[in-house]
Write an enzyme that holds these catalytic residues in place. Structure first.
Site, mmCIF file in Angstrom:
data_model
loop_
_atom_site.group_PDB
_atom_site.id
_atom_site.type_symbol
_atom_site.label_atom_id
_atom_site.label_comp_id
_atom_site.label_asym_id
_atom_site.label_seq_id
_atom_site.Cartn_x
_atom_site.Cartn_y
_atom_site.Cartn_z
ATOM 1 N N TYR A 276 21.586 41.118 -6.907
ATOM 2 C CA TYR A 276 20.187 41.402 -6.536
ATOM 3 C C TYR A 276 20.178 42.192 -5.220
ATOM 4 C CZ TYR A 276 15.326 40.942 -5.161
ATOM 5 O OH TYR A 276 14.035 41.235 -4.762
ATOM 6 N N GLU B 68 5.588 34.940 -8.723
ATOM 7 C CA GLU B 68 6.361 34.378 -9.844
ATOM 8 C C GLU B 68 7.859 34.703 -9.710
ATOM 9 O OE1 GLU B 68 4.463 35.700 -13.486
ATOM 10 O OE2 GLU B 68 2.524 34.948 -12.818
HETATM 11 P P1 NDP Z 1 6.554 38.721 -9.900
HETATM 12 O O1 NDP Z 1 7.575 38.096 -10.784
HETATM 13 O O2 NDP Z 1 5.364 37.932 -9.519
HETATM 14 O O3 NDP Z 1 6.098 40.138 -10.505
HETATM 15 C C1 NDP Z 1 7.042 41.035 -11.027
HETATM 16 C C2 NDP Z 1 6.343 42.108 -11.823
HETATM 17 O O4 NDP Z 1 7.345 43.020 -12.320
HETATM 18 C C3 NDP Z 1 5.594 41.566 -13.022
HETATM 19 O O5 NDP Z 1 4.363 42.224 -13.129
HETATM 20 C C4 NDP Z 1 6.478 41.926 -14.199
HETATM 21 O O6 NDP Z 1 5.663 42.192 -15.340
HETATM 22 C C5 NDP Z 1 7.119 43.221 -13.708
HETATM 23 N N1 NDP Z 1 8.375 43.515 -14.393
HETATM 24 C C6 NDP Z 1 9.527 42.810 -14.373
HETATM 25 N N2 NDP Z 1 10.439 43.382 -15.174
HETATM 26 C C7 NDP Z 1 9.847 44.485 -15.721
HETATM 27 C C8 NDP Z 1 10.257 45.477 -16.645
HETATM 28 N N3 NDP Z 1 11.486 45.458 -17.179
HETATM 29 N N4 NDP Z 1 9.388 46.458 -16.981
HETATM 30 C C9 NDP Z 1 8.152 46.488 -16.454
HETATM 31 N N5 NDP Z 1 7.693 45.573 -15.576
HETATM 32 C C10 NDP Z 1 8.536 44.577 -15.227
HETATM 33 O O7 NDP Z 1 7.377 39.141 -8.578
HETATM 34 P P2 NDP Z 1 6.930 39.876 -7.220
HETATM 35 O O8 NDP Z 1 5.544 40.312 -7.268
HETATM 36 O O9 NDP Z 1 7.385 39.019 -6.112
HETATM 37 O O10 NDP Z 1 7.915 41.129 -7.277
HETATM 38 C C11 NDP Z 1 7.483 42.465 -7.153
HETATM 39 C C12 NDP Z 1 8.566 43.256 -6.439
HETATM 40 O O11 NDP Z 1 8.732 42.746 -5.122
HETATM 41 C C13 NDP Z 1 9.939 43.200 -7.090
HETATM 42 O O12 NDP Z 1 10.531 44.478 -7.031
HETATM 43 C C14 NDP Z 1 10.704 42.217 -6.193
HETATM 44 O O13 NDP Z 1 12.089 42.439 -6.234
HETATM 45 C C15 NDP Z 1 10.108 42.552 -4.859
HETATM 46 N N6 NDP Z 1 10.250 41.543 -3.811
HETATM 47 C C16 NDP Z 1 9.756 40.277 -3.996
HETATM 48 C C17 NDP Z 1 9.895 39.346 -2.981
HETATM 49 C C18 NDP Z 1 9.443 37.936 -3.123
HETATM 50 O O14 NDP Z 1 9.877 37.079 -2.316
HETATM 51 N N7 NDP Z 1 8.598 37.608 -4.077
HETATM 52 C C19 NDP Z 1 10.511 39.714 -1.702
HETATM 53 C C20 NDP Z 1 10.977 41.064 -1.631
HETATM 54 C C21 NDP Z 1 10.834 41.938 -2.641
HETATM 55 P P3 NDP Z 1 6.008 41.843 -16.856
HETATM 56 O O15 NDP Z 1 6.825 40.582 -16.857
HETATM 57 O O16 NDP Z 1 4.656 41.690 -17.495
HETATM 58 O O17 NDP Z 1 6.750 43.025 -17.352
HETATM 59 C C1 8X3 Z 2 13.222 38.613 -2.583
HETATM 60 C C2 8X3 Z 2 13.508 37.940 -1.304
HETATM 61 O O1 8X3 Z 2 15.295 36.668 0.017
HETATM 62 O O2 8X3 Z 2 14.950 36.027 -2.303
HETATM 63 O O3 8X3 Z 2 13.584 39.967 -2.562
HETATM 64 O O4 8X3 Z 2 16.068 38.056 -1.768
HETATM 65 S S1 8X3 Z 2 15.029 37.147 -1.345
#
Ligand code: NDP
Ligand code: 8X3
Length: 252
Positions: A153, A189
């Protein structure tokens, strides 16, 4: 005419919060993700509440042929002003020697290759439209440092960090802004997906401190989008006050 934003991963968390915030700012929206029902419900709600135009695309960013559906949009919708490359996920939390190679494929295909497929198409539109544009790449603190068992990741998010810098250079002649947003822990999520539906384990990630909320990141993204034409935010690392690094959390 309203501005247009395309958001990947709009069905949950940060992407959904961005959709709501940009709708309130009267952007027309192209919302993409895999879960059709959620996309439909969100789009109906935003149209009713804000009177904007919304189209939805059921699209798995890992699949080139599905991302190619973007090319079927009308010329009007190809006038995209803002692309938020947000779709992403983590799968598992295991040492490199015992990690699941299928999990690795999903993370690399989604976080890196998916982001590239979408960017290639939309940046081409932006270049052809010759009116600038803004690409926001959602990286992570995991793209700035590496933590135990975060191996693949973290590698994917380091790749996003690198691609963010590369896009900024390559798209400079076209006056296209490029911004990397790197959140620490955000309660979405994300952990439920990482732990494959184990809600109890996911909940523990956010216990004992106040994590970021998806809205905090949407507001940070809006700050970047709403800067004047001559200002580009290259990179922002946004953490909960209780988190200094991936391994320094103040839990009380
Ligand atoms: P969620 O799981 O809440 O949302 C993720 C979204 O990505 C969903 O809408 C999902 O939609 C979509 N998704 C996942 N896989 C696919 C795919 N193959 N094609 C199209 N859509 C996809 O997570 P977050 O909102 O937290 O994550 C959003 C971004 O932020 C990500 O890139 C994550 O790595 C990043 N991030 C998150 C952090 C955290 O702590 N939450 C911290 C740092 C970065 P669906 O399943 O309907 O396709
Ligand atoms: C999501 C935050 O710290 O789980 O990108 O990698 S962490």
């Amino acid at each position: 005419m309203s501005k247009i934003a395309l958001i990947t991963g709009a069905t949950a968390g940060i992407g959904e919060a961005c959709a709501r915030l940009l709708a309130a700012q009267k952007y027309d929206l192209i919302l993409a993700a895999r879960r059709a029902e959620r996309l439909d419900a969100l789009s109906k709600q935003l149209i009713d509440e804000f009177g904007i135009r919304v189209i939805t695309l059921v699209m798995d960013v890992r699949k080139k042929e599905e991302v190619q559906k973007l090319e079927t949009l009308s010329e009007d919708w190809k006038q995209v002003d803002v692309l938020i490359n947000n779709a992403g996920l983590s799968q598992g939390l295991d040492p490199i020697n015992s990690g699941n190679t299928d999990d690795w494929d999903v993370m690399i295909d989604t976080n890196v290759k998916g982001l590239l497929y979408v960017t290639k198409i939309v940046s081409t539109w932006m270049v052809n439209n010759a009116k600038g544009g803004h690409i926001i790449n959602i990286g992570s603190i995991a793209g700035k440092e590496t933590y135990q068992n975060g191996n693949v990741y973290c590698a994917t998010k380091h790749a996003v960090d690198s691609l963010n810098k590369a896009m900024r250079i390559d798209l400079l002649p076209h006056k296209i802004k490029v911004t990397g947003i790197h959140p620490g822990a955000v309660e979405t999520e994300f952990s439920e997906v990482r732990f494959k539906g184990d809600k109890e384990r996911a909940k523990k990630v956010y216990e004992g401190y106040e994590p970021l909320h998806a809205q905090d990141i949407a507001e940070t993204i809006w700050f970047a989008i709403s800067r004047p034409a001559h200002v580009n935010i290259n990179d922002m690392l946004v953490m909960p006050t209780a988190q200094a690094s991936t391994s320094h959390l103040l839990r009380e």
